[in-house]
Write a protein that holds these residues in place. Sequence first.
Motif, PDB file in Angstrom:
ATOM      1  N   ILE A  74      51.277  41.884  52.129  1.00 51.69           N
ATOM      2  CA  ILE A  74      51.074  42.790  50.980  1.00 51.69           C
ATOM      3  C   ILE A  74      49.763  43.567  51.158  1.00 51.69           C
ATOM      4  O   ILE A  74      49.676  44.768  50.903  1.00 51.69           O
ATOM      5  CB  ILE A  74      51.044  41.988  49.653  1.00 51.69           C
ATOM      6  CG1 ILE A  74      52.418  41.349  49.416  1.00 51.69           C
ATOM      7  CG2 ILE A  74      50.660  42.873  48.471  1.00 51.69           C
ATOM      8  CD1 ILE A  74      52.489  40.427  48.218  1.00 51.69           C
ATOM      9  N   CYS A  75      48.738  42.865  51.630  1.00 51.29           N
ATOM     10  CA  CYS A  75      47.436  43.490  51.858  1.00 51.29           C
ATOM     11  C   CYS A  75      47.587  44.645  52.857  1.00 51.29           C
ATOM     12  O   CYS A  75      47.072  45.746  52.635  1.00 51.29           O
ATOM     13  CB  CYS A  75      46.485  42.412  52.393  1.00 51.29           C
ATOM     14  SG  CYS A  75      44.841  42.980  52.713  1.00 51.29           S
ATOM     15  N   GLY A 128      41.666  38.554  57.054  1.00 47.99           N
ATOM     16  CA  GLY A 128      42.254  38.175  55.768  1.00 47.99           C
ATOM     17  C   GLY A 128      43.582  38.864  55.506  1.00 47.99           C
ATOM     18  O   GLY A 128      44.208  38.635  54.471  1.00 47.99           O
ATOM     19  N   SER A 129      44.018  39.700  56.452  1.00 49.38           N
ATOM     20  CA  SER A 129      45.257  40.447  56.246  1.00 49.38           C
ATOM     21  C   SER A 129      46.358  39.922  57.170  1.00 49.38           C
ATOM     22  O   SER A 129      47.426  40.518  57.245  1.00 49.38           O
ATOM     23  CB  SER A 129      45.009  41.921  56.568  1.00 49.38           C
ATOM     24  OG  SER A 129      44.493  42.021  57.889  1.00 49.38           O
ATOM     25  N   PHE A 133      44.360  51.054  45.433  1.00 47.70           N
ATOM     26  CA  PHE A 133      44.877  50.366  46.626  1.00 47.70           C
ATOM     27  C   PHE A 133      43.717  49.869  47.494  1.00 47.70           C
ATOM     28  O   PHE A 133      43.762  48.781  48.047  1.00 47.70           O
ATOM     29  CB  PHE A 133      45.771  51.302  47.443  1.00 47.70           C
ATOM     30  CG  PHE A 133      47.176  51.433  46.897  1.00 47.70           C
ATOM     31  CD1 PHE A 133      47.468  51.078  45.590  1.00 47.70           C
ATOM     32  CD2 PHE A 133      48.213  51.896  47.693  1.00 47.70           C
ATOM     33  CE1 PHE A 133      48.758  51.194  45.077  1.00 47.70           C
ATOM     34  CE2 PHE A 133      49.504  52.017  47.194  1.00 47.70           C
ATOM     35  CZ  PHE A 133      49.779  51.675  45.889  1.00 47.70           C
ATOM     36  N   ASP A 134      42.674  50.699  47.607  1.00 51.79           N
ATOM     37  CA  ASP A 134      41.501  50.325  48.398  1.00 51.79           C
ATOM     38  C   ASP A 134      40.842  49.096  47.759  1.00 51.79           C
ATOM     39  O   ASP A 134      40.533  48.105  48.434  1.00 51.79           O
ATOM     40  CB  ASP A 134      40.526  51.519  48.432  1.00 51.79           C
ATOM     41  CG  ASP A 134      39.319  51.277  49.307  1.00 51.79           C
ATOM     42  OD1 ASP A 134      39.268  50.225  49.963  1.00 51.79           O
ATOM     43  OD2 ASP A 134      38.421  52.134  49.349  1.00 51.79           O
ATOM     44  N   PHE A 135      40.685  49.152  46.451  1.00 55.41           N
ATOM     45  CA  PHE A 135      40.027  48.048  45.735  1.00 55.41           C
ATOM     46  C   PHE A 135      40.838  46.749  45.858  1.00 55.41           C
ATOM     47  O   PHE A 135      40.295  45.699  46.210  1.00 55.41           O
ATOM     48  CB  PHE A 135      39.871  48.442  44.257  1.00 55.41           C
ATOM     49  CG  PHE A 135      39.402  47.330  43.370  1.00 55.41           C
ATOM     50  CD1 PHE A 135      38.080  46.915  43.394  1.00 55.41           C
ATOM     51  CD2 PHE A 135      40.287  46.683  42.512  1.00 55.41           C
ATOM     52  CE1 PHE A 135      37.645  45.873  42.586  1.00 55.41           C
ATOM     53  CE2 PHE A 135      39.856  45.638  41.697  1.00 55.41           C
ATOM     54  CZ  PHE A 135      38.529  45.234  41.736  1.00 55.41           C
ATOM     55  N   ILE A 136      42.156  46.818  45.591  1.00 57.62           N
ATOM     56  CA  ILE A 136      42.977  45.603  45.623  1.00 57.62           C
ATOM     57  C   ILE A 136      42.940  44.962  47.014  1.00 57.62           C
ATOM     58  O   ILE A 136      42.834  43.755  47.157  1.00 57.62           O
ATOM     59  CB  ILE A 136      44.456  45.914  45.259  1.00 57.62           C
ATOM     60  CG1 ILE A 136      44.567  46.394  43.822  1.00 57.62           C
ATOM     61  CG2 ILE A 136      45.337  44.691  45.465  1.00 57.62           C
ATOM     62  CD1 ILE A 136      45.978  46.801  43.417  1.00 57.62           C
ATOM     63  N   SER A 137      43.004  45.808  48.059  1.00 57.15           N
ATOM     64  CA  SER A 137      43.063  45.232  49.401  1.00 57.15           C
ATOM     65  C   SER A 137      41.687  44.815  49.908  1.00 57.15           C
ATOM     66  O   SER A 137      41.453  43.630  50.187  1.00 57.15           O
ATOM     67  CB  SER A 137      43.728  46.208  50.368  1.00 57.15           C
ATOM     68  OG  SER A 137      43.138  47.484  50.263  1.00 57.15           O
ATOM     69  N   ALA A 138      40.743  45.781  49.986  1.00 57.65           N
ATOM     70  CA  ALA A 138      39.468  45.468  50.653  1.00 57.65           C
ATOM     71  C   ALA A 138      38.557  44.592  49.803  1.00 57.65           C
ATOM     72  O   ALA A 138      37.851  43.728  50.329  1.00 57.65           O
ATOM     73  CB  ALA A 138      38.759  46.753  51.041  1.00 57.65           C
ATOM     74  N   ASP A 139      38.545  44.770  48.487  1.00 60.57           N
ATOM     75  CA  ASP A 139      37.614  43.982  47.666  1.00 60.57           C
ATOM     76  C   ASP A 139      38.232  42.684  47.167  1.00 60.57           C
ATOM     77  O   ASP A 139      37.534  41.838  46.621  1.00 60.57           O
ATOM     78  CB  ASP A 139      37.161  44.802  46.444  1.00 60.57           C
ATOM     79  CG  ASP A 139      36.204  45.903  46.848  1.00 60.57           C
ATOM     80  OD1 ASP A 139      35.828  45.915  48.018  1.00 60.57           O
ATOM     81  OD2 ASP A 139      35.866  46.747  46.009  1.00 60.57           O
TER      82      ASP A 139
END
Length: 455
Positions: A101-102, A236-237, A384-390
Amino acid sequence: MKNSSTQAAKRDSFASSFGVLVAMAGSAVGLGNLWRFPYLVGENGGAAFILIYLGFVVLAGLPVMLAEFIIGRRSQSSARSAFQKLAPGSHWGIVGVLGVICCVFIISFYSVVGGWCTEYLFKAVRFDFTDGSPESLKTMFSSFSTSTWLPIINHTVFLVLTAGVVIAGVQNGIEKFSKVMMPLLFLIIIGIAVRSMTLPGSGPGISFLFRPDWSKVTSQTFLAALGQAFFSLSLGSCMVVTYASYVKKDAKIISLSTQTAAADTVFAILAGCAIMPAVFAFGISPGEGPDLVFVTLPHIFSQMPVGGVIAILFFLALLLAALTSSISMLEVIVAFCIEEFKMKRKVAVALVFFFIWVLGCLCSLSMGPLSSWKVLGKNIFDLFDFISADFLMLIGGLLIVVFAGWKLGKKVVFDEVTNGGTHHVPAWLLKTMLFLIRYVAPAALLAIAIFQIHE
Ligand code: PFF
């Protein structure tokens, strides 16, 4: 080797250790190094940020990378089934699903920025920046990125290039492409760094990179540095889990992980050396944020002797770096579909392509026509940037080290890094590695997670 829809017996693999290294480094080195790292350095006090970043690479990044290597190589399976195979009957497979998902979230906005790179390469080739004032370049970028069709066309071109490599498979596509492109990328960046560092007035830029200003450091700097380390190393992905599943049983995974992390870090610093000295030489503020690459640099190129050529090389490098990274994300999702749903590679690539293309179009439109669509105060791209990277990468990283350190445990970890006892690893190194995986990395990740919730 022929690609297959069936697993195990006909599973694709990397042909050589060099192939693994360039593919892993190809995934790690990307927009994170050339676009994100320089502007974060600029915003967070130069060398002080770099030192904190290096600390996180060693204390949290390397242990998570090793843990992912161990899980992938031992299971020889894609993201979800890797965990399921190593811990049958448990719910650990969810960590793999989170990784997939990431990757979906990241590649959706990443391919939009990849599309900006194709457009800017095209502009550079047409010498569009030659008489650009900062204002006109700013207008050029904002009218392009907020328009409807041109960014979508470029996003499509970028995704087609990505899918073209992934469809050819691991050995014939990803490995061959990375073997040619990664050395080329290093050469281009070294060339630009030399040009930038020898410009008159570049001195302050060099000391900005290498002399720390601790007064700019806040608690946010630590969060930014850890997030950047994970993003840059693709952690983490489950990207490393997936690529490591194509690694042969005799490959030395401690040295492969260390070399990948080192290559990525050297590249990030080189990108800093290519950009900051020029930024200072032309009297521009280093804290320009995300516009740095698409507005500030074209302006600098327009002022520089032979800047037209440097601009072409720079945007070519940016595009290649973005491509080798997006290829790795697409591979995580495609490998998952092949193994979970028994799809043929071509079918999986086509379906995933379409899905990501739609999400990417939404991200692209969220810069312009859909900019009023907000969740948590963010447009779709930033969300999307926030949910994945942070969020997902850090949670994923935490679960992955806990899985390797505590669920698989010492015996399996040692067995895997010594290739079943056939490859000698000094006892002190084994102990340090286990300590980092079991205690230091989880503590760093937990501390940051708690801090983030409190903010
Ligand atoms: N490491 C890539 C970069 O620095 O641009 C981004 C990335 C690639 C993140 C692959 C996650 C991933 F799975």
